[in-house]
Motif scaffolding. Structure first.
Motif, PDB file in Angstrom:
ATOM      1  N   TYR A   1     -56.043-105.356  56.912  1.00 38.10           N
ATOM      2  CA  TYR A   1     -56.279-106.139  58.122  1.00 38.10           C
ATOM      3  C   TYR A   1     -55.009-106.768  58.671  1.00 38.10           C
ATOM      4  O   TYR A   1     -54.971-107.147  59.848  1.00 38.10           O
ATOM      5  CB  TYR A   1     -57.366-107.185  57.873  1.00 38.10           C
ATOM      6  CG  TYR A   1     -58.721-106.637  58.237  1.00 38.10           C
ATOM      7  CD1 TYR A   1     -59.224-106.790  59.520  1.00 38.10           C
ATOM      8  CD2 TYR A   1     -59.457-105.907  57.314  1.00 38.10           C
ATOM      9  CE1 TYR A   1     -60.440-106.242  59.875  1.00 38.10           C
ATOM     10  CE2 TYR A   1     -60.681-105.361  57.659  1.00 38.10           C
ATOM     11  CZ  TYR A   1     -61.167-105.532  58.955  1.00 38.10           C
ATOM     12  OH  TYR A   1     -62.361-104.977  59.300  1.00 38.10           O
ATOM     13  N   THR A   2     -53.969-106.880  57.870  1.00 33.29           N
ATOM     14  CA  THR A   2     -52.685-107.312  58.412  1.00 33.29           C
ATOM     15  C   THR A   2     -52.096-106.239  59.309  1.00 33.29           C
ATOM     16  O   THR A   2     -51.475-106.535  60.335  1.00 33.29           O
ATOM     17  CB  THR A   2     -51.706-107.650  57.278  1.00 33.29           C
ATOM     18  OG1 THR A   2     -52.255-108.707  56.482  1.00 33.29           O
ATOM     19  CG2 THR A   2     -50.362-108.095  57.835  1.00 33.29           C
ATOM     20  N   PHE A   3     -52.287-104.983  58.923  1.00 31.81           N
ATOM     21  CA  PHE A   3     -51.751-103.863  59.694  1.00 31.81           C
ATOM     22  C   PHE A   3     -52.883-103.069  60.346  1.00 31.81           C
ATOM     23  O   PHE A   3     -52.869-101.843  60.370  1.00 31.81           O
ATOM     24  CB  PHE A   3     -50.899-102.974  58.790  1.00 31.81           C
ATOM     25  CG  PHE A   3     -49.693-103.675  58.233  1.00 31.81           C
ATOM     26  CD1 PHE A   3     -48.553-103.851  59.004  1.00 31.81           C
ATOM     27  CD2 PHE A   3     -49.710-104.203  56.956  1.00 31.81           C
ATOM     28  CE1 PHE A   3     -47.454-104.521  58.497  1.00 31.81           C
ATOM     29  CE2 PHE A   3     -48.608-104.864  56.445  1.00 31.81           C
ATOM     30  CZ  PHE A   3     -47.477-105.027  57.221  1.00 31.81           C
ATOM     31  N   LEU A   4     -53.859-103.792  60.870  1.00 30.70           N
ATOM     32  CA  LEU A   4     -55.021-103.152  61.477  1.00 30.70           C
ATOM     33  C   LEU A   4     -54.663-102.187  62.607  1.00 30.70           C
ATOM     34  O   LEU A   4     -55.250-101.097  62.685  1.00 30.70           O
ATOM     35  CB  LEU A   4     -55.993-104.223  61.977  1.00 30.70           C
ATOM     36  CG  LEU A   4     -57.311-103.712  62.569  1.00 30.70           C
ATOM     37  CD1 LEU A   4     -58.096-102.920  61.526  1.00 30.70           C
ATOM     38  CD2 LEU A   4     -58.151-104.887  63.081  1.00 30.70           C
ATOM     39  N   PRO A   5     -53.715-102.515  63.491  1.00 29.06           N
ATOM     40  CA  PRO A   5     -53.382-101.543  64.553  1.00 29.06           C
ATOM     41  C   PRO A   5     -52.922-100.193  64.012  1.00 29.06           C
ATOM     42  O   PRO A   5     -53.217 -99.146  64.603  1.00 29.06           O
ATOM     43  CB  PRO A   5     -52.252-102.246  65.325  1.00 29.06           C
ATOM     44  CG  PRO A   5     -52.492-103.703  65.090  1.00 29.06           C
ATOM     45  CD  PRO A   5     -52.996-103.785  63.677  1.00 29.06           C
TER      46      PRO A   5
ATOM     47  N   SER B   1     -58.729-103.036  71.299  1.00 28.87           N
ATOM     48  CA  SER B   1     -59.302-103.393  72.588  1.00 28.87           C
ATOM     49  C   SER B   1     -60.362-104.450  72.361  1.00 28.87           C
ATOM     50  O   SER B   1     -60.711-104.774  71.222  1.00 28.87           O
ATOM     51  CB  SER B   1     -59.916-102.161  73.261  1.00 28.87           C
ATOM     52  OG  SER B   1     -61.006-101.676  72.497  1.00 28.87           O
ATOM     53  N   VAL B   2     -60.883-104.985  73.451  1.00 28.93           N
ATOM     54  CA  VAL B   2     -61.930-105.990  73.334  1.00 28.93           C
ATOM     55  C   VAL B   2     -63.137-105.402  72.613  1.00 28.93           C
ATOM     56  O   VAL B   2     -63.760-106.046  71.766  1.00 28.93           O
ATOM     57  CB  VAL B   2     -62.318-106.516  74.722  1.00 28.93           C
ATOM     58  CG1 VAL B   2     -63.533-107.450  74.619  1.00 28.93           C
ATOM     59  CG2 VAL B   2     -61.149-107.238  75.361  1.00 28.93           C
ATOM     60  N   THR B   3     -63.453-104.149  72.921  1.00 26.04           N
ATOM     61  CA  THR B   3     -64.624-103.517  72.310  1.00 26.04           C
ATOM     62  C   THR B   3     -64.428-103.302  70.815  1.00 26.04           C
ATOM     63  O   THR B   3     -65.286-103.655  70.002  1.00 26.04           O
ATOM     64  CB  THR B   3     -64.915-102.169  72.990  1.00 26.04           C
ATOM     65  OG1 THR B   3     -65.148-102.384  74.387  1.00 26.04           O
ATOM     66  CG2 THR B   3     -66.145-101.511  72.360  1.00 26.04           C
TER      67      THR B   3
ATOM     68  N   THR C   1     -64.980-107.700  64.476  1.00 22.69           N
ATOM     69  CA  THR C   1     -65.275-109.113  64.250  1.00 22.69           C
ATOM     70  C   THR C   1     -66.759-109.328  64.021  1.00 22.69           C
ATOM     71  O   THR C   1     -67.166-110.141  63.176  1.00 22.69           O
ATOM     72  CB  THR C   1     -64.801-109.962  65.449  1.00 22.69           C
ATOM     73  OG1 THR C   1     -63.402-109.763  65.638  1.00 22.69           O
ATOM     74  CG2 THR C   1     -65.084-111.443  65.216  1.00 22.69           C
ATOM     75  N   GLY C   2     -67.585-108.592  64.761  1.00 25.72           N
ATOM     76  CA  GLY C   2     -69.025-108.690  64.567  1.00 25.72           C
ATOM     77  C   GLY C   2     -69.450-108.267  63.174  1.00 25.72           C
ATOM     78  O   GLY C   2     -70.302-108.920  62.556  1.00 25.72           O
TER      79      GLY C   2
END
Length: 229
Positions: free
Chosen positions: A65-69, A80-82, A88-89
Motif C-alpha cells: 500500500y505504500t507503493f500502490l500506484p 482515480s477516484v473510482t 477504500t471501501g
C-alpha cells in the motif's frame, strides 16, 4: 489496614465480607517483566509466534500500500477516484467485518484462515502475472478486504499471548518489531521490483503470508475467552 476497613465501614457499610471481596489470590510468580522472561522456557513459543505472525501480516500490507500506484499499474489501472474509492471501501468493509470475526471465530481459526486466504489472493499476482487483469484486480480486492479484517487482531491477540507480568513488555516488543519489519519491507520492495521484477517481488510477499499460515497452524494458541490473568 484498620484505617482502610474503617473507610469501607463508614461509606459502604459494616457488613462487608472482606474475605469474599478479596477473591482467589493470584498465583505467585517470579517474573520480573523483563524481555529475558519473554523467551523463558514457558513463554518463548508464544513470543516467537507473536513476532512472526505480526511481521508476516504487516510486511506485505505496508509494502504494497505504500507503493500502490506501482501495483495498480500492473493491472493497467491508474489511481482515480473510482479505483481509490473502491479500495477504500473494501478497507472499510474489512475493518467492520473483522470486528465481527474477532467476536465470532476462535483466534486460531481467524489468524490461520486469514493468512491462507490472503496468500491465495496475492499469490497469482506473482505466479501468474500474465493472467486476466480484471481477475487479478478482483483478487487484490479480496486481499485488501481480508487484510483489513485481520488487522483487528493486532490490538486483540498480542495482549492475550502474555501473562499479566509480561504483558506490557510483550506487546511492546511485538509492536516495535512489527514497525521495524514493515519499514524494512517498505524500503526493500522498490529495490526488489527493480532488480528481481514485479512478479518475483509479489511471490516473496505472498511467501510471508504462507509462512504466517504455517506458523499460525503450528503455534497459535487459542486465547479466545481466556482470562487475562
Amino acid at each position: 489496614m484498620e484505617e482502610a476497613r474503617a473507610v469501607v465501614a463508614r461509606y459502604i457499610g459494616p457488613n462487608v465480607d472482606f474475605e469474599s471481596v478479596r477473591g482467589t489470590p493470584q498465583s505467585e510468580t517470579s517474573s520480573s517483566g523483563s524481555y529475558r522472561d519473554l523467551f523463558s522456557h514457558e513463554q518463548w513459543r508464544a513470543t516467537t509466534f507473536g513476532i512472526l505472525y505480526y511481521n508476516c501480516q504487516v510486511i506485505p500490507y505496508f509494502a504494497i500500500y505504500t507503493f500502490l500506484p506501482v501495483v495498480l499499474a500492473k493491472f493497467a489501472m491508474d489511481e482515480s477516484v473510482t479505483v481509490d474509492g473502491l479500495l477504500t471501501g473494501f478497507l472499510f468493509l474489512g475493518s467492520v467485518a473483522g470486528l465481527w470475526c474477532v467476536a465470532r471465530f476462535s483466534r486460531r481459526a481467524f489468524v490461520t484462515g486469514s493468512f491462507v486466504v490472503m496468500a491465495l489472493a496475492l499469490g497469482p499476482m506473482g505466479l501468474w502475472p500474465g493472467g486476466p487483469k480484471l481477475l487479478l484486480f478482483v483478487l487484490f480486492l479480496v486481499f485488501t478486504l481480508v487484510m483489513s479484517a485481520a488487522s483487528n487482531l493486532d490490538q486483540v491477540y498480542p495482549p492475550e499471548l502474555f501473562p499479566t507480568p509480561l504483558r506490557g513488555s510483550g506487546v511492546g516488543l511485538l509492536n516495535g518489531l512489527s514497525r521495524v519489519g514493515s519499514a524494512i519491507g517498505t524500503f526493500l520492495l522498490p529495490l526488489s521490483i527493480d532488480h528481481l521484477g514485479f512478479a518475483t517481488s509479489m511471490t516473496i510477499l505472498a511467501g510471508f503470508l504462507v509462512l504466517g499460515a504455517v506458523v499460525s497452524a503450528a503455534w497459535a494458541p487459542e486465547t479466545a475467552g481466556a482470562a487475562l490473568e
